[in-house]
Design an enzyme around this catalytic site. Structure first.
Site, PDB file in Angstrom:
ATOM      1  N   LYS A   1       0.901  -2.725  -7.649  1.00  0.00           N
ATOM      2  CA  LYS A   1       1.241  -1.674  -8.631  1.00  0.00           C
ATOM      3  C   LYS A   1       2.715  -1.678  -9.013  1.00  0.00           C
ATOM      4  CE  LYS A   1      -0.137   0.896  -5.397  1.00  0.00           C
ATOM      5  NZ  LYS A   1      -1.076   0.382  -4.457  1.00  0.00           N
TER       6      LYS A   1
ATOM      7  N   VAL B   1      -5.891   0.004  -9.417  1.00  0.00           N
ATOM      8  CA  VAL B   1      -6.388   1.392  -9.474  1.00  0.00           C
ATOM      9  C   VAL B   1      -7.798   1.408  -8.898  1.00  0.00           C
ATOM     10  CG1 VAL B   1      -6.910   3.363 -10.967  1.00  0.00           C
ATOM     11  CG2 VAL B   1      -5.091   1.774 -11.602  1.00  0.00           C
TER      12      VAL B   1
ATOM     13  N   GLY C   1      -4.702   4.635  10.971  1.00  0.00           N
ATOM     14  CA  GLY C   1      -4.314   3.552  10.073  1.00  0.00           C
ATOM     15  C   GLY C   1      -4.514   3.882   8.598  1.00  0.00           C
TER      16      GLY C   1
ATOM     17  N   GLU D   1       0.755   5.004   6.398  1.00  0.00           N
ATOM     18  CA  GLU D   1       1.798   4.118   6.910  1.00  0.00           C
ATOM     19  C   GLU D   1       2.745   4.914   7.809  1.00  0.00           C
ATOM     20  OE1 GLU D   1       2.521   0.894   5.492  1.00  0.00           O
ATOM     21  OE2 GLU D   1       0.823   0.946   4.106  1.00  0.00           O
TER      22      GLU D   1
ATOM     23  N   ASP E   1       2.488   6.605  -5.243  1.00  0.00           N
ATOM     24  CA  ASP E   1       1.358   5.684  -5.384  1.00  0.00           C
ATOM     25  C   ASP E   1       0.419   6.179  -6.489  1.00  0.00           C
ATOM     26  OD1 ASP E   1      -0.448   3.480  -4.102  1.00  0.00           O
ATOM     27  OD2 ASP E   1      -1.719   5.254  -4.161  1.00  0.00           O
TER      28      ASP E   1
ATOM     29  N   LYS F   1      -0.421   4.500 -10.350  1.00  0.00           N
ATOM     30  CA  LYS F   1      -1.771   4.249 -10.868  1.00  0.00           C
ATOM     31  C   LYS F   1      -1.987   4.982 -12.201  1.00  0.00           C
ATOM     32  CE  LYS F   1      -3.532   3.427  -6.258  1.00  0.00           C
ATOM     33  NZ  LYS F   1      -4.030   4.082  -5.050  1.00  0.00           N
TER      34      LYS F   1
ATOM     35  N   GLY G   1      -8.935  -1.192   0.817  1.00  0.00           N
ATOM     36  CA  GLY G   1      -9.735  -2.103   1.627  1.00  0.00           C
ATOM     37  C   GLY G   1      -9.541  -3.536   1.127  1.00  0.00           C
TER      38      GLY G   1
HETATM   39  N1  LIG Z   1      -4.971  -3.668   1.232  1.00  0.00           N
HETATM   40  C1  LIG Z   1      -5.487  -2.827   0.345  1.00  0.00           C
HETATM   41  O1  LIG Z   1      -6.427  -2.091   0.611  1.00  0.00           O
HETATM   42  C2  LIG Z   1      -4.939  -2.785  -1.055  1.00  0.00           C
HETATM   43  C3  LIG Z   1      -5.622  -2.051  -2.046  1.00  0.00           C
HETATM   44  C4  LIG Z   1      -5.145  -2.036  -3.362  1.00  0.00           C
HETATM   45  C5  LIG Z   1      -3.962  -2.712  -3.665  1.00  0.00           C
HETATM   46  N2  LIG Z   1      -3.293  -3.375  -2.668  1.00  0.00           N
HETATM   47  C6  LIG Z   1      -2.054  -4.075  -3.027  1.00  0.00           C
HETATM   48  O2  LIG Z   1      -2.266  -5.476  -2.919  1.00  0.00           O
HETATM   49  C7  LIG Z   1      -1.055  -6.114  -2.482  1.00  0.00           C
HETATM   50  C8  LIG Z   1      -1.354  -6.899  -1.223  1.00  0.00           C
HETATM   51  O3  LIG Z   1      -1.788  -6.003  -0.224  1.00  0.00           O
HETATM   52  P1  LIG Z   1      -2.110  -6.502   1.252  1.00  0.00           P
HETATM   53  O4  LIG Z   1      -2.766  -5.373   1.917  1.00  0.00           O
HETATM   54  O5  LIG Z   1      -2.769  -7.833   1.203  1.00  0.00           O
HETATM   55  O6  LIG Z   1      -0.621  -6.673   1.828  1.00  0.00           O
HETATM   56  P2  LIG Z   1      -0.168  -7.526   3.102  1.00  0.00           P
HETATM   57  O7  LIG Z   1      -1.295  -7.662   4.052  1.00  0.00           O
HETATM   58  O8  LIG Z   1       1.110  -6.931   3.549  1.00  0.00           O
HETATM   59  O9  LIG Z   1       0.126  -8.988   2.496  1.00  0.00           O
HETATM   60  C9  LIG Z   1       1.241  -9.270   1.716  1.00  0.00           C
HETATM   61  C10 LIG Z   1       1.419 -10.774   1.686  1.00  0.00           C
HETATM   62  O10 LIG Z   1       2.545 -11.080   0.855  1.00  0.00           O
HETATM   63  C11 LIG Z   1       3.354 -12.046   1.541  1.00  0.00           C
HETATM   64  N3  LIG Z   1       4.721 -11.952   1.065  1.00  0.00           N
HETATM   65  C12 LIG Z   1       5.613 -10.943   1.212  1.00  0.00           C
HETATM   66  N4  LIG Z   1       6.775 -11.252   0.621  1.00  0.00           N
HETATM   67  C13 LIG Z   1       6.618 -12.497   0.103  1.00  0.00           C
HETATM   68  C14 LIG Z   1       7.475 -13.382  -0.598  1.00  0.00           C
HETATM   69  N5  LIG Z   1       8.727 -13.059  -0.902  1.00  0.00           N
HETATM   70  N6  LIG Z   1       6.975 -14.598  -0.958  1.00  0.00           N
HETATM   71  C15 LIG Z   1       5.707 -14.946  -0.647  1.00  0.00           C
HETATM   72  N7  LIG Z   1       4.841 -14.154   0.016  1.00  0.00           N
HETATM   73  C16 LIG Z   1       5.312 -12.939   0.382  1.00  0.00           C
HETATM   74  C17 LIG Z   1       3.201 -11.715   3.005  1.00  0.00           C
HETATM   75  O11 LIG Z   1       3.561 -12.850   3.779  1.00  0.00           O
HETATM   76  P3  LIG Z   1       3.378 -12.883   5.389  1.00  0.00           P
HETATM   77  O12 LIG Z   1       1.893 -13.036   5.609  1.00  0.00           O
HETATM   78  O13 LIG Z   1       4.139 -14.098   5.808  1.00  0.00           O
HETATM   79  O14 LIG Z   1       3.933 -11.595   5.900  1.00  0.00           O
HETATM   80  C18 LIG Z   1       1.701 -11.397   3.066  1.00  0.00           C
HETATM   81  O15 LIG Z   1       0.960 -12.586   3.202  1.00  0.00           O
HETATM   82  C19 LIG Z   1      -0.035  -4.995  -2.275  1.00  0.00           C
HETATM   83  O16 LIG Z   1       0.767  -4.908  -3.410  1.00  0.00           O
HETATM   84  C20 LIG Z   1      -0.880  -3.758  -2.104  1.00  0.00           C
HETATM   85  O17 LIG Z   1      -0.249  -2.583  -2.503  1.00  0.00           O
HETATM   86  C21 LIG Z   1      -3.766  -3.446  -1.388  1.00  0.00           C
END
Ligand SMILES: NC(=O)c1ccc[n+]([C@@H]2O[C@H](COP(=O)([O-])OP(=O)(O)OC[C@H]3O[C@@H](n4cnc5c(N)ncnc54)[C@H](OP(=O)(O)O)[C@@H]3O)[C@@H](O)[C@H]2O)c1
Length: 336
Positions: free
Chosen positions: A120, A147, A202, A205, A216, A220, A311
């Site tokens: 986002k 979203v 969990g 944060e 957040d 959206k 998720g």
């Molecule tokens: N999880 C959810 O339920 C959810 C839902 C909706 C939207 N989102 C959004 O989707 C995105 C990803 O979420 P997530 O839960 O997958 O987050 P995450 O588990 O923290 O994964 C983030 C990834 O980005 C990598 N990263 C961070 N900085 C970087 C950089 N400079 N260059 C390359 N890679 C980099 C991290 O590397 P490392 O593995 O080495 O740390 C990690 O692999 C976020 O923006 C989040 O807000 C998530």
């Protein structure tokens, strides 16, 4: 770009559903690069995703691959040097300056790559400019996972209500705050107690600012206003008020009148995120970590879409949907 919860879940989905995706949609994705913070794995012939998942789990980085690993190679270098049709941008959200995702998206556009993002941050700060940049570079930008995660909120409004005029939107756009407010209402506990419970499970944060202060939800709201209602707005245009000051007494007073307090984001004449009393029978009165959005349109009336707002697998399913949408548009050769 990014191989965390969402990136790995996307890898799992396309590995598990490989045959079906090919048969049903003619979709045979070749993942030529994966990048995490420590480096990249690159194979123009296509990486073995099962191997990449194991590698990430065991070594912490895909760049540890002996054959295809490029330790220390940055995401920007990867986008610039690897030939690909599209990138999935799933790096962490940052609503201060949108980085690193903002630069990933701009570099992808500049090098002629379509972008699917679940992040986002860049969109909340610069969606009007990014849409223009995508059009200028004749590439697609899609972001349905931003979203409602897997719940198709944006597609519902854009595609299912096509031709109608959406006049206003109200929604619960953040599962964490909804969980906290639901707990306060059901268990008659204070904001601090409910927040601590959410953190323990969990749902919240360690630093809950993004959620509890309403940023957040505001991000959206900005995405919906731009994409669905053609408003050229950014997060600066949203009046934001979070839930920190909602007391157990406020919740009890509302409850005594058959009402419930929810953090509602709304788009009418103005854009607002604020704790709001609604009837317990309102379709938006959803419990726990659910999201719900009500669209009011000129002809079709009022509809509410409800679903999980977070998720890994759910959000990865939105990445897949967006890629399929891009593929279908590419075959029609039009940019929208
Ligand atoms: N999880 C959810 O339920 C959810 C839902 C909706 C939207 N989102 C959004 O989707 C995105 C990803 O979420 P997530 O839960 O997958 O987050 P995450 O588990 O923290 O994964 C983030 C990834 O980005 C990598 N990263 C961070 N900085 C970087 C950089 N400079 N260059 C390359 N890679 C980099 C991290 O590397 P490392 O593995 O080495 O740390 C990690 O692999 C976020 O923006 C989040 O807000 C998530």
């Amino acid at each position: 770009m990014g191989y965390g919860v969402v990136g790995q879940s996307f890898g799992q989905i396309i590995t598990q559903r490989k045959k079906e995706l090919a048969k049903k949609y003619g979709f045979r994705p070749r993942i030529v690069g994966i990048v995490d913070k420590k480096g990249a794995a690159i194979n123009p012939k296509g990486l073995d995703l099962e191997q990449m998942l194991v590698l990430k789990k065991e070594k912490g980085t895909v760049s540890a691959s002996t054959q295809y690993g490029y330790p220390k190679m940055s995401a920007l270098e990867t986008i610039e040097s690897v030939e690909a049709e599209a990138i999935a941008e799933v790096s962490p959200t940052n609503i201060e300056d949108g980085e690193p995702g903002l630069s990933f998206i701009k570099t992808a556009f500049r090098t002629g790559k379509h972008v699917v993002t679940t992040n986002k941050g860049p969109l909340a700060l610069a969606l009007p400019a990014l849409t223009e940049l995508a059009n200028y570079n004749k590439v697609y930008l899609r972001f349905s996972g931003t979203v409602g995660a897997g719940t198709p909120v944006l597609e519902f409004a854009k595609n299912c209500l096509q031709g109608d005029r959406i006049v206003s939107i109200r929604g619960i756009l953040n599962g964490t705050t909804n969980y906290i407010l639901s707990e306060m209402d059901e268990k008659h506990i204070s904001y601090d107690e409910a927040l601590a419970a959410a953190q323990k499970l969990g749902f919240a944060e360690a630093d809950p600012t993004m959620d509890v202060d309403g940023y957040d939800a505001a991000a959206k709201l900005v995405i919906m206003a731009n994409w669905i209602m053609d408003r050229k707005v950014t997060i600066k245009d949203v009046k934001i008020n979070g839930i920190r000051n909602v007391s157990a007494q406020d919740i009890e007073d509302a409850s005594n009148r058959g009402r419930i307090i929810k953090l509602i984001g709304s788009i009418g004449e103005t854009l607002k995120v604020e704790p709001t009393q609604i009837s317990k029978h309102d379709p938006l009165a959803v419990d726990g970590a659910l999201n719900a959005v009500t669209f009011v349109s000129e002809s079709a009336g009022e509809q509410t879409i409800i679903g999980l707002g977070a998720g890994g697998i759910e959000t990865a399913s939105a990445v897949l949907r967006d890629l399929l949408d891009i593929k279908q548009n590419m075959s029609k050769k039009m940019i929208t």
